[in-house]
Every structure is written in C-alpha cells, then in structure tokens.
Scaffold this active site. Structure first.
Site, PDB file in Angstrom:
ATOM      1  N   HIS A 183       0.814  -1.220   0.000  1.00 49.76           N
ATOM      2  CA  HIS A 183       0.000   0.000   0.000  1.00 49.76           C
ATOM      3  C   HIS A 183       0.846   1.267   0.000  1.00 49.76           C
ATOM      4  O   HIS A 183       0.304   2.380  -0.146  1.00 49.76           O
ATOM      5  CB  HIS A 183      -0.970   0.010   1.177  1.00 49.76           C
ATOM      6  CG  HIS A 183      -2.357   0.427   0.795  1.00 49.76           C
ATOM      7  ND1 HIS A 183      -2.638   1.666   0.257  1.00 49.76           N
ATOM      8  CD2 HIS A 183      -3.540  -0.217   0.841  1.00 49.76           C
ATOM      9  CE1 HIS A 183      -3.935   1.766   0.012  1.00 49.76           C
ATOM     10  NE2 HIS A 183      -4.500   0.625   0.347  1.00 49.76           N
ATOM     11  N   ASP A 456     -10.844  -0.255 -20.712  1.00 55.92           N
ATOM     12  CA  ASP A 456     -11.181  -1.059 -21.889  1.00 55.92           C
ATOM     13  C   ASP A 456      -9.926  -1.771 -22.387  1.00 55.92           C
ATOM     14  O   ASP A 456      -9.024  -1.144 -22.940  1.00 55.92           O
ATOM     15  CB  ASP A 456     -11.759  -0.159 -22.981  1.00 55.92           C
ATOM     16  CG  ASP A 456     -12.394  -0.950 -24.118  1.00 55.92           C
ATOM     17  OD1 ASP A 456     -11.969  -2.106 -24.350  1.00 55.92           O
ATOM     18  OD2 ASP A 456     -13.288  -0.409 -24.790  1.00 55.92           O
TER      19      ASP A 456
END
Length: 520
Positions: A183, A456
């Site tokens: 993180h 996409d």
C-alpha cells in the site's frame, strides 16, 4: 533494522512520508478485474514489460534507509537492470522471480473459481435485487491472482521482488488481470493509473516516462519543522500546533485497556476469526435508482416535518455514494446484538481531490503513483439507529459528517497527525484512535470515483473490440483481523459491486444481507 547496503544497478528514491505511515506499510493488497472474454496472454505479458521499461518504478525494490524521512526507499532499476530483470522474469520457473505471471486456465470456467463473477460474465445476475456471493477459495485465489506477490513488508524489505506485481489468467469464458502491491504504492487512483497505462500500452504504445518521481507531496507537513505542520493563528497573527482531527482521541492507559479487552473478547470469544469470510455483493443499476428515489422521498418527508427555521438551515443534498454507504451500513448493523451501543464508522477522503490547508498545488507531483487517502470517522450513531433510520436520513448523516471532515484545516490535521504519530520510521508510541473504546467499529473504502469499470482492454481481444470489466475483486494481507472492513468498488457490469468481511450469521441475517439473493 540495519540499513540496506547499496544495490548496483538501482537508483534510490525516498518513499513519500504519508505513504510510509503504518496504515499503508502494514497492508499488502491486490485488485483484480475480470473481463467477459478471453484476452491474449502474450499481449498482456509483452505490454506489461513494455510499460515497465517506460515506468521502471513499477519494478522497484523497497529497502530500509534511515537517512530518509520515511525510513524507506524505492530502489528503481536502471535501464540495463530493467532488461536483466525482464529476462529473469520471462525465463524463471519460480513465480517469485516473475514480475508478471500468466496462467492458462482455459480448461476451467471462471464459475469453478468465483460463481458470482461467472453470473456477471453471463449477464445473469438479478436485475431486481442485490446478489450476494462468497469470495473465491483463498488458496485458489492466491494461485490465480497473485502467486508472485510478497505478503508482508518484512518479506518485501528482503526479497528481490518488486513492490508491484502483475498477474493474468485466461479462463474458458473470461480473463482476469490483477495487480498486487504494497500500500506504499499509493491509493486507488494510483492503481487505476497503472491499469490505464497498461491498457494504453496494449492499444498503442507505452506512455511517456513519469515526471516528478521522488517528489514528496506532503513533506512540508512533517512535524515538527515542516512549514505546513502548523496552522495559522489569526488571533495572534502567528502559528500554532495542529490539534487532533475531528473524531480522533489520544488514549490513556484506561482507554487502551478497555479497547484491548473489547477487541480481544470479540476476536477470541464472540466472533472468532475462523467464522469470518469475504463476501461480494452486486447491486444492479435498477436497484441503485430505486434506493436513490427512496432516499430522496425520505429527505422530502424530513423537510416536510421540519419547522420553517429548520427548513432554511437544512441542506438536503445527498449523493449516490451517501446513499450506497447508508444502505451498506443498514445491512452491516442489522446483525449487531446491542442496538443501544454506539457505532463509529471510518470511511475515506482523499487529499488529492480535497487538499489540506496551506496546500500549494506545485507540491503535488504530476503523476498518480502516490497516496492521498485518509481514514476519517463519521459522527457516531447508536447501532440500532444505523439499522433502522430511514435511508435518506442516514445518507444525510453521512454527508453532513463528511462535509465537516473535508474542511481544509481538518484535512491538514489528519495529515499532520498521521505523520506525527504513525510514520514507519518513527512512530510516537501514542495511540491515536478514531472511536471510543466501547464502540462498534467498521470501515469502508470508496473506489467509485476511480471508475475502474471504464478500463477497456479490448485491444487484447481477438479480434480487437471494446471489452470492459464486468466484475472486480480484492483481498489483502494484514497482520490484524480483516473483520468489519468493506469497500464500495463502484459501477461495473451494469451495477455496483461491494465486498467485505463478515460471519455467515451476519451474511444471512434476516434483517440484513439475508434478504437478498445468495449465489452458490
């Protein structure tokens, strides 16, 4: 811990101070996206390596460096080292030596891995109600989404492995790609930026090199000498120390004992860890719109019941996030046995979009590979109120709480407090906590604003077409319990995805998640 000796072929860059706070260093996370068709493993692999050549920080090692304010550094490979690491990754038979692992599971349907995702692939999840499903088997999930990732900061500081790794698995009817990361890599915007750069590399060419690597966006807020670590005192025309942010408390001995007892009794007696599992929820857009209509009607009723002076003071704006979080909290609290017991919920605000006081825009690097997420508590409510208040009224409570939290002075207080007390290199040893010790505790991360569903990857399909993810997954490695931790992923596949950790009793409670359709 001794300092790490220099590593030939790498350039050291300090990890930013906010990214090195314990709430980040203690967590190893993975995020996966599942697409409803087979994508080319070769294209996914080659484009990943091409991206790493453009952004070598993705292949950085992390080491202890006492000379830096954070105590940690990224060791970014130089061009020749990038080539060497790529060659090792392509030829090694050990997953831990691979920067990207590709798995051909085309003999399996994704239904054998994660049934609720399979329903999303088939567009067969209910359009009338919420669907609930268990997470994949943990061992299978590790194998299929992050077999090359490190699982703790301790391991990362010693391993010859990057702090961000990639994974791609092709099923008979779908493709799952995943990023696993410490993180300290940043926040959801950081992960979205990496996925977007990967997508761009497949579609056309790798993005331009990152500018501003090594810029620390919050170093000026580091106490005691950072120029922004104090607040302006207009009365005295000077500066004063920044106090604790809203809803936070510095615990003394008695509070520490009470908190420890409540946590231990919950973990060891009331709800043992073995009873917990991870669950996913899918809410179709039709249900989202129905909840929004219900919440607005609740707010209208509240306004109608108010006198004229209250109406003038009442701000009735509510967002989709306010309503979704209100719905989630209603269901989470339905199973709590003590309705009068107070409950504190932590959620996320982000200094990237809500800058702190004294902020200078030039302090922020032009790239996204740094974190600005801050955990902030909502105003406490009785557990029974969370479960039973009208949806719109609860959404208003959430919005009002967050409006106070995102005040620039409070954002500054959050950052300064984190840096003062929880920096990995030098924690203060004091316990600063977001709730009273006897409260119910829960937390929810919001990722809707990152719009993962817009990614996409159709350029990797055969033939190329538009292919967006219909499901998302996540998990984390953390030293403490995952209980009561939730995420609102956001819009994908014609609905909104959620995930969190709870017991089977909580997942099937008749007044909570048990009201919805469970996918086996």
């Amino acid at each position: 811990m001794p300092a790490t000796p220099p590593m030939p072929g790498y350039d050291a860059v300090a990890v930013p101070v906010l990214d090195s706070t314990l709430g980040n260093t203690d967590i190893m996370t993975r995020i996966s996206l599942t697409f409803p068709t087979q994508l080319s493993l070769a294209l996914l692999q080659d484009s990943w390596y091409e991206l790493v050549r453009a952004w070598p920080i993705l292949a950085a090692r992390v080491r202890h460096t006492p000379s830096t304010p954070s105590g940690l550094s990224f060791l970014i490979p130089q061009p020749d080292k990038v080539k060497e690491l790529e060659q090792r990754s392509r030829t090694s038979h050990k997953d831990q030596e691979k920067h990207i692992v590709i798995v051909d599971a085309s003999s399996r349907s994704i239904a054998s891995f994660h049934p609720i995702t399979a329903k999303a692939i088939q567009s067969s999840l209910s359009r009338d109600t919420v669907s609930v499903g268990a997470a994949p088997d943990n061992a299978d999930s590790l194998k299929m989404t992050c077999s090359n990732a490190t699982t703790s900061l301790k391991q990362l500081l010693r391993a010859d492995q990057a702090y961000i790794t990639a994974h791609a698995t092709v099923w008979s009817d779908a493709t799952t790609i995943a990023l696993a990361f410490s993180h300290i890599a940043g926040d959801a915007f950081s992960v979205k930026a990496i996925f977007e750069a990967w997508r761009q590399t497949i579609e056309s060419a790798a993005p331009a090199p990152l500018q501003g690597v090594g810029v620390d966006p919050f170093i000026t807020y580091l106490p005691p000498h950072g120029k922004n670590s104090k607040s302006e005192d207009t009365d005295k025309q000077g500066e004063r120390d920044v106090g604790l942010p809203l809803g936070f408390f510095q615990y003394g001995f008695i509070d520490k004992v009470r908190l420890a007892w409540n946590l231990i009794s919950d973990i060891k007696i009331k709800r043992p860890e073995k009873k917990f599992g991870q669950y996913y929820m899918y809410m179709p857009e039709e249900k989202v719109q129905a909840l929004m209509a219900q919440a607005r009607a609740d707010v209208d009723a509240l306004v109608s019941a108010s006198d004229d002076s209250e109406k003038q003071a009442l701000d009735t704006r509510i967002s989709t996030f306010n309503v979704l979080l209100a719905w989630l909290l209603q269901n989470i609290h339905a199973a709590n046995p003590k309705r009068k017991r107070m409950s504190t919920v932590m959620t996320i605000v982000n200094a990237k979009t809500r800058p702190p006081a004294r902020h200078d825009p030039s302090d922020y690097p032009p790239h996204q590979l740094w974190g600005g997420a801050l955990g902030v508590p909502l105003e406490p409510l009785a557990s029974g109120d969370y479960a039973s208040l009208p949806l719109g009224q609860l959404a208003l409570h959430i919005r009002t709480s967050l409006t106070a939290q995102i005040d620039p002075a409070n954002m500054q207080a959050n950052i300064v407090t984190l840096l003062r007390h929880t920096r990995w290199a030098k924690p203060s040893g004091k316990l600063i906590f977001f709730a009273r010790p006897n409260h119910y505790l829960s937390g929810c991360t919001e990722w809707r604003s990152t719009r993962f569903g817009e990614l996409d990857f159709g350029a990797a399909a055969s033939p190329p077409s538009s292919v967006k993810p219909v499901a998302i997954g996540t998990d984390m490695e953390i030293a403490v319990s995952k209980r009561n931790r939730w995420v609102i992923f956001g819009d994908m596949g014609g609905g909104v995805w959620f995930s969190g950790f709870m017991t089977d009793h909580e997942a099937t409670h008749r007044d909570g998640f048990g009201r919805y359709q469970h996918v086996q």
